[in-house]
Write a protein that holds these residues in place. Structure first.
Motif, PDB file in Angstrom:
ATOM      1  N   GLN A 105      63.345  56.361  32.919  1.00 50.94           N
ATOM      2  CA  GLN A 105      62.061  55.754  32.244  1.00 50.94           C
ATOM      3  C   GLN A 105      61.430  56.181  33.710  1.00 50.94           C
ATOM      4  OE1 GLN A 105      61.857  52.133  31.661  1.00 50.94           O
ATOM      5  NE2 GLN A 105      62.563  52.392  29.547  1.00 50.94           N
ATOM      6  N   THR A 107      62.210  58.002  36.283  1.00 46.21           N
ATOM      7  CA  THR A 107      61.980  59.176  36.388  1.00 46.21           C
ATOM      8  C   THR A 107      60.690  60.762  36.184  1.00 46.21           C
ATOM      9  OG1 THR A 107      64.381  60.001  37.065  1.00 46.21           O
ATOM     10  CG2 THR A 107      63.361  61.955  36.251  1.00 46.21           C
ATOM     11  N   ALA A 108      60.643  60.205  34.229  1.00 51.10           N
ATOM     12  CA  ALA A 108      59.997  60.266  33.549  1.00 51.10           C
ATOM     13  C   ALA A 108      57.968  59.946  33.964  1.00 51.10           C
ATOM     14  CB  ALA A 108      60.143  60.328  32.105  1.00 51.10           C
ATOM     15  N   ASP A 109      58.217  58.808  34.979  1.00 54.10           N
ATOM     16  CA  ASP A 109      57.275  58.263  35.438  1.00 54.10           C
ATOM     17  C   ASP A 109      56.762  59.212  37.133  1.00 54.10           C
ATOM     18  OD1 ASP A 109      56.509  56.561  33.389  1.00 54.10           O
ATOM     19  OD2 ASP A 109      57.728  55.078  34.372  1.00 54.10           O
ATOM     20  N   GLY A 110      57.299  60.294  37.044  1.00 56.95           N
ATOM     21  CA  GLY A 110      57.205  60.506  38.270  1.00 56.95           C
ATOM     22  C   GLY A 110      57.365  59.604  40.077  1.00 56.95           C
ATOM     23  N   GLY A 111      58.682  58.765  39.293  1.00 56.75           N
ATOM     24  CA  GLY A 111      59.734  58.843  40.800  1.00 56.75           C
ATOM     25  C   GLY A 111      60.359  60.253  41.475  1.00 56.75           C
ATOM     26  N   CYS A 112      60.863  60.110  42.715  1.00 55.81           N
ATOM     27  CA  CYS A 112      61.563  60.636  43.360  1.00 55.81           C
ATOM     28  C   CYS A 112      62.408  61.808  42.521  1.00 55.81           C
ATOM     29  CB  CYS A 112      62.776  59.530  44.375  1.00 55.81           C
ATOM     30  SG  CYS A 112      61.420  58.670  45.424  1.00 55.81           S
TER      31      CYS A 112
END
Length: 112
Positions: A105, A107-112
């Motif tokens: 989640q 990563t999907a939300d634009g995390g690192c």
């Protein structure tokens, strides 16, 4: 051994062996397990000898008779112990799954 390989490598009669080039490998020219058939016994033979020795020691320590090599042990009784995770393993698996979901989640939300 490294020093000896380098010294022998400088001699004209051992120039073909290129010991100086492989001194860091102690003169084996490769990984030890890939060369064991050529230079010494195989690792399988060493494992077999170690297994036989440990079995013999365990039998002697437990006071058991020498095993008969002509007979085979046949196990004719089976018990159903269950399926799936134990309660502790189930908790650990759920924890790992939850952590991986959070990472997905993130990563999907634009995390690192």
């Amino acid at each position: 051994m490294i020093r000896t390989c380098r010294e022998l490598g400088r001699l004209p009669e051992s120039a073909d062996l290129k010991l100086w080039k492989w001194a860091h490998m102690l003169g084996f020219r490769g990984h030890f397990s890939t060369k064991s058939r050529r230079y010494s016994v195989t690792l399988g033979a060493l494992r077999d000898a170690r297994r036989a020795w440990r079995t013999e020691q365990a039998h002697a320590h437990a006071g058991l008779p020498e095993p008969d090599t002509d007979t085979a042990l046949v196990v004719g009784h089976w018990d159903y112990l269950g399926s799936g995770y134990s309660p502790g393993a189930s908790l650990l698996a759920a924890s790992v799954w939850h952590r991986r979901e959070l990472e997905r989640q993130f990563t999907a939300d634009g995390g690192c």
